[in-house]
Design an enzyme around this catalytic site. Structure first.
Site, PDB file in Angstrom:
ATOM      1  N   CYS A 150       6.044  -0.395   7.042  1.00 53.01           N
ATOM      2  CA  CYS A 150       5.844   0.508   6.262  1.00 53.01           C
ATOM      3  C   CYS A 150       6.945   1.252   5.295  1.00 53.01           C
ATOM      4  CB  CYS A 150       5.564   1.630   7.034  1.00 53.01           C
ATOM      5  SG  CYS A 150       4.956   3.241   6.408  1.00 53.01           S
ATOM      6  N   LEU A 151       6.956   1.484   4.311  1.00 53.75           N
ATOM      7  CA  LEU A 151       8.133   1.900   3.310  1.00 53.75           C
ATOM      8  C   LEU A 151       8.503   3.089   4.035  1.00 53.75           C
ATOM      9  CD1 LEU A 151       6.432   1.344  -0.266  1.00 53.75           C
ATOM     10  CD2 LEU A 151       8.292  -0.089   1.212  1.00 53.75           C
ATOM     11  N   HIS A 158      -2.034   7.437   7.171  1.00 51.00           N
ATOM     12  CA  HIS A 158      -1.131   8.286   6.910  1.00 51.00           C
ATOM     13  C   HIS A 158      -1.815   9.514   6.504  1.00 51.00           C
ATOM     14  CE1 HIS A 158       2.749   6.077   6.309  1.00 51.00           C
ATOM     15  NE2 HIS A 158       2.291   5.015   5.855  1.00 51.00           N
ATOM     16  N   HIS A 199      -4.181   1.347   7.621  1.00 52.69           N
ATOM     17  CA  HIS A 199      -2.907   1.859   7.824  1.00 52.69           C
ATOM     18  C   HIS A 199      -2.613   3.039   6.746  1.00 52.69           C
ATOM     19  CE1 HIS A 199       1.649   0.944   7.826  1.00 52.69           C
ATOM     20  NE2 HIS A 199       1.593   2.065   6.722  1.00 52.69           N
ATOM     21  N   GLU A 200      -3.126   3.061   5.576  1.00 53.59           N
ATOM     22  CA  GLU A 200      -2.835   3.927   4.530  1.00 53.59           C
ATOM     23  C   GLU A 200      -3.746   5.139   5.091  1.00 53.59           C
ATOM     24  OE1 GLU A 200      -0.413   3.523   2.896  1.00 53.59           O
ATOM     25  OE2 GLU A 200      -0.222   1.437   2.997  1.00 53.59           O
ATOM     26  N   GLY A 205       1.103  -1.286   0.006  1.00 53.72           N
ATOM     27  CA  GLY A 205       0.048   0.111  -0.103  1.00 53.72           C
ATOM     28  C   GLY A 205       0.849   1.260  -0.082  1.00 53.72           C
ATOM     29  N   GLN A 208       3.375   9.790   1.408  1.00 55.06           N
ATOM     30  CA  GLN A 208       4.437   9.223   1.317  1.00 55.06           C
ATOM     31  C   GLN A 208       5.389   9.495   0.422  1.00 55.06           C
ATOM     32  OE1 GLN A 208       2.665   4.926   2.296  1.00 55.06           O
ATOM     33  NE2 GLN A 208       4.588   4.824   3.281  1.00 55.06           N
TER      34      GLN A 208
HETATM   35 NI    NI Z   1       2.874   2.922   5.794  1.00 52.64          NI
END
Ligand code: NI
Length: 157
Positions: free
Chosen positions: A88-89, A134, A130-131, A46, A51
């Site tokens: 998470c990236l 963000h 989660h997204e 995701g 991000q």
């Molecule tokens: Ni993330």
């Protein structure tokens, strides 16, 4: 399409609240296409627009080979609880447990501005939660059961 640079934890833009998308135009489609390429390049499940440094309410997910774009997503109902590890990236290699709803119903818009609602459970529900976090400047480490461990390992917030 182009691969965009992932914003990492510690950079202030990751902590800002993203704005609602009003124009479903070329620049949104370009952003979505770039986000898709960037997510796959980094083996993510995701990705949220902040991000890649864009403070707009845009999210993409790919769980179990189902790719979904969600613009202005909102959780309208949730049920149950589920605890699993997340990564998470923007956070690096740390993985930690997070308690999330087991099932959610989400309202969102597609890239052309048409509304849709999806009901999903377990991993897809987790990934979307989660997204969406963000978009409000929240990272999984903030709410992780393993937050202390993350801090002890020198993790930034
Ligand atoms: Ni993330």
């Amino acid at each position: 399409m182009a691969i965009r640079k992932i914003v990492l934890i510690g950079e202030s833009s990751l902590r800002k609240k993203s704005k609602v998308v009003k124009d479903f135009d070329d620049s949104l489609w370009q952003l979505l296409d770039d986000m898709k390429e960037t997510m796959y390049e980094n083996d993510g499940m995701g990705l949220a627009a902040p991000q890649v440094g864009i403070l707009r309410r845009v999210v993409i997910v790919d769980v179990n080979n189902a790719f979904i774009e969600l613009i202005n997503p909102e959780i309208v109902s949730q049920k149950g609880e589920d605890i699993e590890e997340e990564g998470c990236l923007s956070v690096g290699t740390f993985r930690g447990r997070v308690k999330r709803p087991y099932e959610i119903t989400v309202k969102a818009y597609d890239r052309y501005g048409y509304a849709f609602t999806i009901k999903c459970e377990k991993w897809l529900a987790r990934c979307i939660c989660h997204e969406i976090d963000h978009l409000d400047g929240i990272l999984f480490v903030d709410k992780s059961i393993d937050k202390d461990k993350y801090i002890r390992q020198g993790g930034k917030l």
